[in-house]
Design an enzyme around this catalytic site. Structure first.
Site, PDB file in Angstrom:
ATOM      1  N   THR A 191       0.820  -1.215   0.000  1.00  0.00           N
ATOM      2  CA  THR A 191       0.000   0.000   0.000  1.00  0.00           C
ATOM      3  C   THR A 191       0.855   1.266   0.000  1.00  0.00           C
ATOM      4  O   THR A 191       1.989   1.253   0.507  1.00  0.00           O
ATOM      5  CB  THR A 191      -0.911  -0.015   1.251  1.00  0.00           C
ATOM      6  N   ASP A 192       0.272   2.354  -0.503  1.00  0.00           N
ATOM      7  CA  ASP A 192       0.946   3.663  -0.447  1.00  0.00           C
ATOM      8  C   ASP A 192       1.157   4.132   0.994  1.00  0.00           C
ATOM      9  O   ASP A 192       1.998   4.993   1.264  1.00  0.00           O
ATOM     10  CB  ASP A 192       0.165   4.715  -1.252  1.00  0.00           C
ATOM     11  N   GLU A 193       0.403   3.533   1.935  1.00  0.00           N
ATOM     12  CA  GLU A 193       0.477   4.009   3.321  1.00  0.00           C
ATOM     13  C   GLU A 193       1.845   3.752   3.960  1.00  0.00           C
ATOM     14  O   GLU A 193       2.180   4.342   4.972  1.00  0.00           O
ATOM     15  CB  GLU A 193      -0.621   3.370   4.171  1.00  0.00           C
TER      16      GLU A 193
ATOM     17  N   TYR B  38      -1.530  -0.393  11.048  1.00  0.00           N
ATOM     18  CA  TYR B  38      -1.754  -1.097   9.773  1.00  0.00           C
ATOM     19  C   TYR B  38      -0.578  -0.834   8.833  1.00  0.00           C
ATOM     20  O   TYR B  38       0.024  -1.766   8.278  1.00  0.00           O
ATOM     21  CB  TYR B  38      -3.068  -0.624   9.136  1.00  0.00           C
TER      22      TYR B  38
ATOM     23  N   LYS C 218       2.301  -3.414   7.242  1.00  0.00           N
ATOM     24  CA  LYS C 218       2.506  -3.625   5.804  1.00  0.00           C
ATOM     25  C   LYS C 218       3.964  -3.293   5.424  1.00  0.00           C
ATOM     26  O   LYS C 218       4.570  -3.988   4.609  1.00  0.00           O
ATOM     27  CB  LYS C 218       1.543  -2.753   4.986  1.00  0.00           C
TER      28      LYS C 218
HETATM   29  P1  NAD Z   1     -10.189  -6.849   2.818  1.00  0.00           P
HETATM   30  O1  NAD Z   1     -10.128  -6.513   4.266  1.00  0.00           O
HETATM   31  O2  NAD Z   1     -11.415  -6.553   2.039  1.00  0.00           O
HETATM   32  O3  NAD Z   1      -9.888  -8.416   2.630  1.00  0.00           O
HETATM   33  C1  NAD Z   1      -8.883  -9.085   3.341  1.00  0.00           C
HETATM   34  C2  NAD Z   1      -9.098 -10.586   3.154  1.00  0.00           C
HETATM   35  O4  NAD Z   1      -8.032 -11.280   3.843  1.00  0.00           O
HETATM   36  C3  NAD Z   1     -10.407 -11.095   3.774  1.00  0.00           C
HETATM   37  O5  NAD Z   1     -11.048 -11.982   2.886  1.00  0.00           O
HETATM   38  C4  NAD Z   1      -9.951 -11.821   5.029  1.00  0.00           C
HETATM   39  O6  NAD Z   1     -10.813 -12.886   5.418  1.00  0.00           O
HETATM   40  C5  NAD Z   1      -8.586 -12.327   4.610  1.00  0.00           C
HETATM   41  N1  NAD Z   1      -7.692 -12.582   5.759  1.00  0.00           N
HETATM   42  C6  NAD Z   1      -7.486 -11.764   6.811  1.00  0.00           C
HETATM   43  N2  NAD Z   1      -6.620 -12.351   7.673  1.00  0.00           N
HETATM   44  C7  NAD Z   1      -6.270 -13.543   7.126  1.00  0.00           C
HETATM   45  C8  NAD Z   1      -5.392 -14.581   7.514  1.00  0.00           C
HETATM   46  N3  NAD Z   1      -4.718 -14.526   8.670  1.00  0.00           N
HETATM   47  N4  NAD Z   1      -5.262 -15.650   6.711  1.00  0.00           N
HETATM   48  C9  NAD Z   1      -5.966 -15.746   5.550  1.00  0.00           C
HETATM   49  N5  NAD Z   1      -6.818 -14.793   5.135  1.00  0.00           N
HETATM   50  C10 NAD Z   1      -6.957 -13.695   5.901  1.00  0.00           C
HETATM   51  O7  NAD Z   1      -8.919  -6.135   2.179  1.00  0.00           O
HETATM   52  P2  NAD Z   1      -8.726  -5.472   0.740  1.00  0.00           P
HETATM   53  O8  NAD Z   1      -9.190  -4.062   0.794  1.00  0.00           O
HETATM   54  O9  NAD Z   1      -9.244  -6.379  -0.285  1.00  0.00           O
HETATM   55  O10 NAD Z   1      -7.139  -5.430   0.667  1.00  0.00           O
HETATM   56  C11 NAD Z   1      -6.421  -6.541   0.133  1.00  0.00           C
HETATM   57  C12 NAD Z   1      -4.927  -6.220   0.181  1.00  0.00           C
HETATM   58  O11 NAD Z   1      -4.667  -5.036  -0.556  1.00  0.00           O
HETATM   59  C13 NAD Z   1      -4.408  -5.978   1.597  1.00  0.00           C
HETATM   60  O12 NAD Z   1      -3.153  -6.613   1.701  1.00  0.00           O
HETATM   61  C14 NAD Z   1      -4.283  -4.468   1.684  1.00  0.00           C
HETATM   62  O13 NAD Z   1      -3.240  -4.118   2.561  1.00  0.00           O
HETATM   63  C15 NAD Z   1      -3.945  -4.110   0.247  1.00  0.00           C
HETATM   64  N6  NAD Z   1      -4.361  -2.774  -0.205  1.00  0.00           N
HETATM   65  C16 NAD Z   1      -5.676  -2.382  -0.103  1.00  0.00           C
HETATM   66  C17 NAD Z   1      -6.052  -1.123  -0.584  1.00  0.00           C
HETATM   67  C18 NAD Z   1      -7.499  -0.686  -0.541  1.00  0.00           C
HETATM   68  O14 NAD Z   1      -7.795   0.455  -0.927  1.00  0.00           O
HETATM   69  N7  NAD Z   1      -8.437  -1.505  -0.127  1.00  0.00           N
HETATM   70  C19 NAD Z   1      -5.094  -0.267  -1.145  1.00  0.00           C
HETATM   71  C20 NAD Z   1      -3.780  -0.699  -1.225  1.00  0.00           C
HETATM   72  C21 NAD Z   1      -3.420  -1.954  -0.767  1.00  0.00           C
HETATM   73  P1  TYD Z   2     -10.397   4.561   4.431  1.00  0.00           P
HETATM   74  O1  TYD Z   2     -11.403   4.197   3.408  1.00  0.00           O
HETATM   75  O2  TYD Z   2     -10.492   3.954   5.788  1.00  0.00           O
HETATM   76  O3  TYD Z   2      -8.970   4.274   3.792  1.00  0.00           O
HETATM   77  P2  TYD Z   2      -7.490   4.715   4.323  1.00  0.00           P
HETATM   78  O4  TYD Z   2      -7.575   5.162   5.708  1.00  0.00           O
HETATM   79  O5  TYD Z   2      -6.744   3.420   4.204  1.00  0.00           O
HETATM   80  O6  TYD Z   2      -7.024   5.760   3.379  1.00  0.00           O
HETATM   81  O7  TYD Z   2     -10.427   6.124   4.615  1.00  0.00           O
HETATM   82  C1  TYD Z   2     -10.243   7.006   3.529  1.00  0.00           C
HETATM   83  C2  TYD Z   2     -10.229   8.415   4.060  1.00  0.00           C
HETATM   84  O8  TYD Z   2     -11.539   8.728   4.553  1.00  0.00           O
HETATM   85  C3  TYD Z   2      -9.297   8.624   5.236  1.00  0.00           C
HETATM   86  O9  TYD Z   2      -8.737   9.925   5.165  1.00  0.00           O
HETATM   87  C4  TYD Z   2     -10.190   8.512   6.460  1.00  0.00           C
HETATM   88  C5  TYD Z   2     -11.501   9.056   5.952  1.00  0.00           C
HETATM   89  N1  TYD Z   2     -12.736   8.459   6.536  1.00  0.00           N
HETATM   90  C6  TYD Z   2     -13.745   9.276   7.031  1.00  0.00           C
HETATM   91  O10 TYD Z   2     -13.634  10.518   7.027  1.00  0.00           O
HETATM   92  N2  TYD Z   2     -14.880   8.695   7.515  1.00  0.00           N
HETATM   93  C7  TYD Z   2     -15.039   7.344   7.545  1.00  0.00           C
HETATM   94  O11 TYD Z   2     -16.100   6.848   8.020  1.00  0.00           O
HETATM   95  C8  TYD Z   2     -13.999   6.509   7.044  1.00  0.00           C
HETATM   96  C9  TYD Z   2     -14.113   5.013   7.056  1.00  0.00           C
HETATM   97  C10 TYD Z   2     -12.859   7.113   6.534  1.00  0.00           C
END
Ligand code: NAD
Ligand code: TYD
Length: 365
Positions: free
Chosen positions: A149-151, A174, A178
């Protein structure tokens, strides 16, 4: 095994056609029942119909097999319930399937949860990654893709973007978990010569995103006449990319990326949270009066911003989905899948929602 988990795994290898067997790849997807993982499984099965897909997922609160109903009966797909942080579970999947590729999505992924309970983030995101890396080495996996992630780069001032050489500066549990996992990926390459890549993406939006992240929270609450919680003053900035564009980037890196390299994947689509929320409300033809400013997230990163020139120049990746079109489609998807959210709302998510937000509500003047 539940009905959905049950599959005759031996049918998996039933083809007698040796040529077909040689051209296929067995792909282990971890976390495939989550948001991005489930979108990637559908994408991969469409692009590579000959591939065999194993979805290995613990089914935490965020894992939802309903995300995969469209492909669950496909003979090239199998689901295995297991914990990435449990060596026995991981050994079992490698012993049974000996995958060619591993695409590692499984993670605890929500920043607010990590602030409340960091331990599980280290367990899954750090230890889980190491266990998967160890078995990938033992079973000679051809490519391991870490979905990061960019985070991990921390917060950026306006007008600054970071490339893959920027220092790691995570600001919440988090992001720290990562970043730690990314370092273990580096070690796997440097010490053991494993073929690995790290993909660091910006915020994704799309169908099947768990309703704890900003966009699904806002759409669902707005449609149900509930308050729209905005952390702090709403001026924090995020860069939003459609999940399908992320899937395309993962595909390119998996098949064409140079081993050992990190690739940033960002969308050049910045929005202040408050402006994004107002845009969604406009699309929904709803007024702004449900917006409620709540106490800010602790350590809330102001802005993330990636320089993605490397993947663009090396692999020819670019975004293909314009945000204003993409968000329209996604709003329509949520509107026509309210039952999907309601099923989630009736479970653990509601307890979490109340615990986090009830304490946070600020009295309005
Ligand atoms: P999500 O929370 O929707 O899904 C996570 C999945 O992992 C779930 O199905 C959960 O059951 C499974 N899981 C959790 N712990 C586990 C374990 N110990 N063993 C096996 N499975 C497990 O997450 P997402 O938003 O789909 O993100 C997926 C990946 O992408 C993550 O690694 C996250 O860090 C990365 N990512 C997400 C975003 C975003 O915007 N959502 C952006 C950049 C990177
Ligand atoms: P989020 O979707 O949790 O992603 P991330 O924190 O990984 O970027 O949040 C996106 C942005 O929105 C972040 O600046 C936090 C803000 N946010 C709110 O203002 N209200 C909310 O209920 C949530 C979930 C996030």
């Amino acid at each position: 095994m539940t009905k959905k988990e049950k599959k005759d795994v031996f049918n998996f290898y039933s083809s007698d056609d040796q040529e077909k067997k040689d051209s296929t790849k067995i792909v282990l997807i971890t976390g495939g029942a989550g948001f991005i993982g489930s979108n990637f499984i559908r994408y991969l099965m469409k692009q590579y119909p000959e591939y065999k897909i194993i979805n290995f997922d613990k089914l935490t609160y965020a894992g939802n097999l309903n995300n995969l109903t469209l492909i669950e009966e496909d003979p090239n797909y199998v689901f295995l319930k297991g914990d990435a942080a449990n060596p026995e579970d991981v050994k079992n999947v490698f012993e049974q399937f000996s995958p060619n590729f591993v695409v590692h999505f499984a993670a605890e992924s929500h920043v607010d949860r990590s602030i409340l309970n960091p331990d599980i983030f280290l367990q899954t995101n750090v230890l889980g990654t190491q266990i998967l890396l160890s078995y990938s080495r033992e079973y000679n996996v051809e490519r391991f893709i870490q979905i990061s992630t960019d985070e991990v780069y921390g917060s950026m001032e306006k007008n600054i973007s970071c490339n893959e050489y920027a220092k790691l500066a995570p600001n919440n549990p988090y992001a720290a978990s990562k970043a730690s996992a990314d370092l273990l990926i580096r070690v796997a390459h440097q010490t053991y010569g494993q073929k690995v890549n790290i993909i660091r993406a910006c915020n994704n939006y799309g169908p099947y995103q768990f309703p704890e992240k900003l966009i699904p929270v806002i759409i669902y609450n707005a449609l149900n006449n509930k308050e729209l919680p905005i952390f702090g003053d709403g001026t924090n900035i995020r860069n939003w990319m459609h999940v399908d564009d992320h899937c395309r980037a993962i595909d390119l890196v998996l098949h064409k990326g140079r081993s050992g390299e990190i690739y940033n994947v960002g969308a050049d689509n910045e929005w202040e949270n408050i402006k994004l929320v107002k845009h969604i409300l406009k699309e929904l033809k709803l007024p702004d009066d449900l917006i409620q400013f709540v106490i800010d997230r602790k350590g809330h990163d102001f802005r993330y911003s990636l320089d993605s020139s490397k993947i663009k120049q090396e692999l020819g990746w670019k975004t293909t989905i314009d945000f204003k079109d993409g968000i329209k489609q996604v709003i329509d998807w949520y509107k026509s899948h309210l039952d999907w959210i309601e099923e989630i709302q009736s479970g653990e998510y509601m307890k979490y929602f109340e615990r986090v937000y009830k304490e946070r509500i600020v009295e309005q003047d």
